[in-house]
Enzyme design. Structure first.
Site, mmCIF file in Angstrom:
data_model
loop_
_atom_site.group_PDB
_atom_site.id
_atom_site.type_symbol
_atom_site.label_atom_id
_atom_site.label_comp_id
_atom_site.label_asym_id
_atom_site.label_seq_id
_atom_site.Cartn_x
_atom_site.Cartn_y
_atom_site.Cartn_z
ATOM 1 N N GLY A 209 -15.243 3.761 3.942
ATOM 2 C CA GLY A 209 -14.088 4.521 3.463
ATOM 3 C C GLY A 209 -13.444 3.968 2.214
ATOM 4 N N HIS B 117 -10.217 -4.886 -3.225
ATOM 5 C CA HIS B 117 -8.866 -5.179 -2.730
ATOM 6 C C HIS B 117 -8.973 -5.615 -1.280
ATOM 7 C CE1 HIS B 117 -9.833 -0.870 -2.516
ATOM 8 N NE2 HIS B 117 -9.223 -0.862 -1.350
ATOM 9 N N ASP C 103 0.853 -1.188 0.000
ATOM 10 C CA ASP C 103 0.000 0.000 0.000
ATOM 11 C C ASP C 103 0.894 1.246 0.000
ATOM 12 O OD1 ASP C 103 -3.203 0.596 1.056
ATOM 13 O OD2 ASP C 103 -1.729 2.216 1.180
#
Ligand code: DGP
Length: 113
Positions: free
Chosen positions: A92, A99, A29
């Site tokens: 969110g 994912h 990430d």
């Protein structure tokens, strides 16, 4: 298709890929929330969990099998880790290509914020 994670999957945008096969890619990430923060995605474009069909069941199962392998590779299997898939606004979700977040390497609180 103008999708960030499709572009990462087909290498139009670079990322730190830690696992890849014909159907799945996993990469770190860009804004890690834990010492280990990896995103595991199907290469197939599926915007949200709500768009899954019965044909995707095996593919989604494989996301978890890859998480299992990465946990061992990153040595967070015994200490533990969290797998999260956000869906839509209240959770969110910001990238509309499903994912699985894999977070590990630190103690996490519950419930999540
Ligand atoms: P979510 O909020 O659940 O949709 O998570 C999206 C994640 O994607 C977020 O943790 C940050 C990450 N992300 C956004 N843009 C990029 C990027 O260009 N590269 C990488 N590696 N990660 C990204």
């Amino acid at each position: 298709m103008d999708c960030l994670f499709c572009k990462i999957a087909n290498k139009q945008i670079s990322s730190n890929i830690v696992y890849e096969d014909d159907e799945i890619a996993a990469f770190t990430d860009v804004s890690p929330k834990a010492p280990v923060h990896i995103l595991i995605i199907p290469k197939k474009h599926i915007p949200t969990v709500l768009d899954l069909t019965v044909e995707d069941c095996a593919l989604i199962g494989r996301l978890y099998m890859i998480a299992n392998k990465i946990a061992t590779d990153k040595k967070i299997d015994k200490s533990g880790f969290r797998l999260v898939m956000n869906c839509n606004r209240d959770a969110g979700q910001s990238v509309f290509h499903i994912h699985l977040h894999m977070l590990g390497g630190r103690v996490m609180s519950w419930p999540p914020g």
